[in-house]
Design an enzyme around this catalytic site. Sequence first.
Site, PDB file in Angstrom:
ATOM      1  N   TYR A 265       0.497  -0.870   0.148  1.00  0.00           N
ATOM      2  CA  TYR A 265       0.271   0.069  -0.022  1.00  0.00           C
ATOM      3  C   TYR A 265       0.906   1.177  -0.114  1.00  0.00           C
ATOM      4  O   TYR A 265       0.849   2.182  -0.781  1.00  0.00           O
ATOM      5  CB  TYR A 265      -0.935   0.343   1.323  1.00  0.00           C
ATOM      6  N   ASP A 300      -8.026  -3.217  -1.786  1.00  0.00           N
ATOM      7  CA  ASP A 300      -9.527  -3.135  -2.142  1.00  0.00           C
ATOM      8  C   ASP A 300      -9.097  -1.916  -2.579  1.00  0.00           C
ATOM      9  O   ASP A 300      -9.638  -1.065  -3.817  1.00  0.00           O
ATOM     10  CB  ASP A 300     -10.454  -2.421  -1.011  1.00  0.00           C
ATOM     11  N   LYS A 372     -11.519  -9.196   4.616  1.00  0.00           N
ATOM     12  CA  LYS A 372     -12.257  -7.636   5.216  1.00  0.00           C
ATOM     13  C   LYS A 372     -12.088  -6.904   3.367  1.00  0.00           C
ATOM     14  O   LYS A 372     -12.241  -7.317   2.457  1.00  0.00           O
ATOM     15  CB  LYS A 372     -11.032  -6.921   4.751  1.00  0.00           C
TER      16      LYS A 372
END
Lengths: 519, 519, 244, 244
Positions: A265, A300, A372
């Site tokens: 990330y 995501d 998640k």
Amino acid sequence: MEKLGLDPGVVARARALAAEAGAPVVELARSHTTVSVERAVLRLAGVRGADSDGIPWVNRLVDAVRADVGLGHGVSVPVFAAMAREGIDDVTVLAQKAAAGAVTFGVPAKKVELVAARRAATRAANVGLKVVDRRRVERERLIKRFGDAPRRPWIYLIVATGDIYEDIPQAQAAARAGADVIAVIRSTGQSLLDYVPEGATREGFAGTYATQENFRLMRAALDETSKELGRYVRLTNYASGLCMPEMAAMAGMERLDMMLNDSMYGILFRDINPIRTFVDQRFSRQVHARAGIIINTGEDNYLTTADAVEAAHTVTVSQLMNEFFAHEAGLEDWQLGLGHAFEINPEVPESFRLELAHALLARELFPDAPLKWMPPTKHMTGDVFRGNLLDGFFNLVGALTGQGILLVGMMTEAVVTPWLSDRDIALQNVRYVLNGAGNLHEDFVPAPGGFIQRRAHEVLGEAVELLERIVADSMLTAIADGTFGIMKRPADRGKGLDGVARHDGDYFNPVTNALEGLR
Amino acid sequence: MEKLGLDPGVVARARALAAEAGAPVVELARSHTTVSVERAVLRLAGVRGADSDGIPWVNRLVDAVRADVGLGHGVSVPVFAAMAREGIDDVTVLAQKAAAGAVTFGVPAKKVELVAARRAATRAANVGLKVVDRRRVERERLIKRFGDAPRRPWIYLIVATGDIYEDIPQAQAAARAGADVIAVIRSTGQSLLDYVPEGATREGFAGTYATQENFRLMRAALDETSKELGRYVRLTNYASGLCMPEMAAMAGMERLDMMLNDSMYGILFRDINPIRTFVDQRFSRQVHARAGIIINTGEDNYLTTADAVEAAHTVTVSQLMNEFFAHEAGLEDWQLGLGHAFEINPEVPESFRLELAHALLARELFPDAPLKWMPPTKHMTGDVFRGNLLDGFFNLVGALTGQGILLVGMMTEAVVTPWLSDRDIALQNVRYVLNGAGNLHEDFVPAPGGFIQRRAHEVLGEAVELLERIVADSMLTAIADGTFGIMKRPADRGKGLDGVARHDGDYFNPVTNALEGLR
Amino acid sequence: MSIVRPYGDTTGDGMVQVSFTLPVTHDKRAEGAAIQLANKMGLDPAMLVHAKPMGEGFTFFVVYGRVTHLVDTEKVQVVERDYPLLSAKDVNAVIKRKLRRRLSVVGACIGTDAHTVGIDAILNVKGIAGEKGLEYYRELAVTNMGAQVSVPELVETARAQKADAVLVSQVVTQRDAHLQNTRAMTAAFREAMPAGKRPLLIVGGPRFDELMAAELGVDRIFGRGTTPREVASYLVHALLGDQK
Amino acid sequence: MSIVRPYGDTTGDGMVQVSFTLPVTHDKRAEGAAIQLANKMGLDPAMLVHAKPMGEGFTFFVVYGRVTHLVDTEKVQVVERDYPLLSAKDVNAVIKRKLRRRLSVVGACIGTDAHTVGIDAILNVKGIAGEKGLEYYRELAVTNMGAQVSVPELVETARAQKADAVLVSQVVTQRDAHLQNTRAMTAAFREAMPAGKRPLLIVGGPRFDELMAAELGVDRIFGRGTTPREVASYLVHALLGDQK
Ligand code: B12
Ligand code: B12
Ligand SMILES: Cc1ncc(COP(=O)(O)O)c(C=O)c1O
Ligand SMILES: Cc1ncc(COP(=O)(O)O)c(C=O)c1O
């Protein structure tokens, strides 16, 4: 129940490829350290507080050591050798002296001094790790005492006022309203700070600074609320950023329960140097493993910059990589909140079935991981009525595919950080879906060879192909090429590269040793 | 595909019981007439217009005949005998004379006059029926020419401004926005009027008066729009009420495509006398059968006064009765828009799966009927955000269970008759669900012996039990006892009973004869 | 504190959400028009977050923003319950003691309104929200006339039953049907009976403004979520006075 | 006609929907307070259709009603496009003809804002809504600095690239971050460069009010749904004047 009929051979091959692609990265991480890794060690070893400008003493101390001997030996030996030499027994006091330029650092030439410094460092670091261990036991005890979340998925709500003292009552209200997990969103600037701010804070943009004191305050408040509610309410914050290792250490010491911690990330979405990130990431995950913290990965996010259908397999690849790195760092399956999201353009025909296929693929590839599940964000608009509808269908996919952690979507996603009422409407939405259709998965059996199965197989196939290419070219090249989230991040660019150092032959890190079970 | 594993023996038993329970009601209907049946005959036979107070000439004429000879012979013979006697060849002119008291009516004593009157009546009625037949052919032609609705379910939208000239552009806009069926809601007072208003109207409460001219205007407007859109847009209105037979005749003559026509709605929800309703209902359905009109029944309404879980089996029983009466009147399966609704309290655990079970039961009991699927109304509140969510899940059940006609739910259900924007938001909702999850039924296979199957079997079982009780006690007793919608309606009470008459031995009705294929 | 402002996510931020349609074709000017309206409603700044063309010549808007208005809770006008909430037992006891006969109540939906669920919730034994309806009260004699009752029928029945109170329900509000019907009803009672002889006139329904009683000529209005006990308690209070 | 009113289901009905939270515990007074606010916003009558207690001391309301305000479409203020929309070809041609060198554009997300999707949509070849981004224009030299760029870095790069225009994106608006960052940016350019030498300053983002350009010291603001062609056309218009 197996619903996709995945070929175990293909699944095994995907895992093997991920391991192969990850091995050089692990090697990189094992052979380097960073300023933040070293600061994390010192935090565990007891350095606390900050100077009058708010620069933490750990930063001052690591900078001082580095100026004198570099980072290649690790800071532990130079620091504890100096303690012995200066006759100081509080490491924070040493940091203050060092900041004043009153201490010089070096690696002792004499074996006995070296051994003594290593031993002292190990002792000090172990004090920190003991705190982490105690917190873990405490968590288990409180869950037993208060009770656990009543069901899966856990309902995950964010607070983001920017002010810890507004966050606290909002978090408590959210918990009372049904949240099982509270995440305190971080101020927009924080992840690029190469230090962790100190103390309770009241001014963040679109989020609240992550500080050890804020962690403590929020955890204490939620303990109170957990008691009141008869169920343990979990607390989440972010490891990602330039201070990943320190965040992990602080989270362990303050009994946070989950941490956002993705292997890429920071690279992709904060333009942090890839090597810096991989080194920091490995250390931070070792600490999470010890602390019994569940990590949440960030796949995501890829779907906010890339297309959720075209790039579906990049999510799968990243999940496999995150799994490999996590296992390597000592995390167990129950600690892997692998990320994915409901981000397909709702105008795409069969969008809902595609979402189901993707979510089910993640579920069946990682049967023991909590997963998640992130709500729609990219295709949310100012049409809040439509927004609440999409969130409902997102919740339904979550229920149908047994997701472990459900991030609650807000109808105002495209408008504002959530209002009090948005959260209430969103929770009502979740409750309706779980209450009315929570067991519908029993009746949901993708037709053999039908659309959903075919799509899942296709995505897995594309993932295997991509992994093959990555093995051939290396992870660093793949990242440089924009494989993930269409963000191109070369290994020699990005923030924080100057905080990385290759281990010297005598590199010593008492925390890593303890976490890797070395002596 | 069979998903519930219903026992064909039980299904056959349910149908046999419904036939048994319905037989005495059919007998009642066959042996009685009503003022509205007779007026419908005269409308088909050519009576048009109204007096200066707005009282239609058919009403004046039937009242005059009735005053002179009663209704037991039917009005056709007295009217056409009078025409011959008075030398009038326009039946409307006769009505005007009769209203002025200038004609007396009787059944001719002479056989030849009787035969002549019957023949003249038959000829006149056939003119009306020919119009109906032509309209039916025209519908089929236009569907071929313009194209049909692109998919099932048909999207059904209401307009309800009270003013036909506001309704028209709204209906056209709704069609352009995707509606396959437009329903013009009727003014709240109309169903209790024992006459049909005349002409174009601009003042209704929460709906627009159903008049032949309004039918014509709206059908013409929608024909235009159908042409523009390249698909035939269907038009719906209401038969139910004190003028059911006339509404059916007018609908047939103006090429309406569907009509709300329930065997018990008027009894239960408008307190119309049961016998009046059953007689009117049979005649009106015979006309619909001839006109190729699809009927929509009203079981959904039961769930607004009774509890949707407790009373689920009353819906099934009523559907079976409606089916029996419809078949008996000559309607075919494709014409049976049997009603049901998404009205379970959303707070009830497993509410969504219960809805699925009920909807699927209807689907599998009546595999060839289109089924009319009604949105949540009772548990809608002023929380419009929640409302749009519930409507989305309603749409999903519709898609999962292959409903034929989807009444579009509005988020403002509990607030106002729909605004323009409500309709747009609602259609967007439908489109999202059908586009994204329209084929999800392929993946939805209720677990054998699981919750959904068990619930469907349970409801069917309760329906059979209730039918057994009804056979034992009679339909009229069941209705008097509040079996349906908890409304208690004794057979000797309610509006319009004085408009009912038992057939005399020489009762003659040229329309019934034609429709029943008699000579 | 008596002054409050709307709350988005911070005390005093004044944030509200608004949506509406304007009869204009969607373009920049239309969006400007939407902001103009929001400004007039007191939103400043007004954030236009959604604009969608609907059919020809109409655009739907969603606007968020901060309103400048303050709400003074001291100045709020409401019809507060100004009578004690009694149990069924107490209601019966008071009637028995003070009236010495059963109190007669006549209920109906008037006009073309056929929504009986609300009045039934108040009158039928079954009741609502866990409370039994007025029929359950031994000392109340209830006549429930059902739906679509005309005003003359209602007056007639009230006379025949010697009604102490008449309870009327109105649910349909399009074109102010509920107000028109209520006014017609009170006018008829005023005409039919002298002031002293007239029953207590009560209307209820989800869309009434409870402050309008005087204007409509009724004694009391009951809104959304009314329960039977509130009505029973009001009846003994209004008809039989102080309960001591 | 220049005067319009909101449209529910009939011309002129003026109907709107509003929702908000008040920091008050739910009771009748709270509902009255909500109506008071709705009245102040111009809803009259205001129908309170939903009230829900949230946590302690807060209540959420939904109100429908008729607003009395009129919207005058003639008085609408908008930033209308006051330049012709050119094709990529024309843009290139004008630059080639009038400037005789490539036009230099520097773009960035400044402050702590990391939302690059918007500026990338304008700059990257990929573009948005079927239009290619500015990089695709042969005569534009684009430097995209990415996210979380500091103002000094931006000024430095603008100088180094001899920027004709600086394009800044701001998406995060909490606590008016976008306004603060924009003001800091324009101040820095004013300080660093004399008026004539300063590049054209442009900001964009979904929550800007396009009317605020002067106030923020920028030359132009682009809002929601901007496309690359609009920006390119504006650039040649503003920098190279009339296209004839
Ligand atoms: C059930 C229902 C029906 C049933 C009615 C069955 C029956 N026997 O009552 C049926 C299906 C027959 C029906 C038909 C129609 N309905 Co209808 N119906 C509803 C619905 C879904 C629920 C109403 C209800 O039962 N609420 C529950 C009760 C308990 O609440 P309540 O009425 O508010 O009563 C409480 C208080 O208000 C108060 N109260 C009420 N009356 C009184 C009286 C006294 C004296 C006192 C003290 C207190 C009191 O106490 C009650 C208990 O707390 C509403 C939508 C909704 N969700 O609200 C639409 C709704 C009321 N219907 C509506 C309409 C327009 C119609 C129709 C004209 C067409 C249509 N759209 O379906 C027809 C014709 C009806 C007619 N002629 O009146 C509209 C009214 C719009 C408006 N504001 O003008 C609504 C809002 C739906 C909509 N958005 O279009 N309907
Ligand atoms: C994608 C996204 C992200 C991605 C960003 C990835 C990336 N590389 O950009 C990730 C996941 C990293 C992210 C992170 C965060 N985000 Co974010 N994110 C979004 C999201 C979902 C979509 C934004 C987007 O890409 N829109 C599509 C583009 C094309 O549209 P656009 O930006 O409006 O750009 C157009 C115009 O505005 C204009 N334009 C824009 N800039 C410019 C510049 C110029 C010069 C010109 C001419 C035109 C122009 O042209 C563009 C094309 O038409 C929005 C929610 C939403 N649905 O809007 C939230 C949102 C913007 N995020 C938000 C927040 C708070 C965050 C976080 C702080 C935490 C969080 N809640 O996730 C973090 C930290 C980010 C940080 N430090 O800035 C908030 C902002 C709230 C506010 N108004 O202050 C939003 C609204 C979500 C929310 N409700 O909380 N986010
Ligand atoms: C894995 C991960 N880490 C961190 C963040 C947020 O990081 P920052 O604080 O840099 O906005 C996210 C985004 O939601 C994330 O997914
Ligand atoms: C079968 C049927 N008929 C008629 C109606 C409406 O009748 P009315 O015009 O009496 O309101 C309904 C209600 O929606 C219905 O379901």
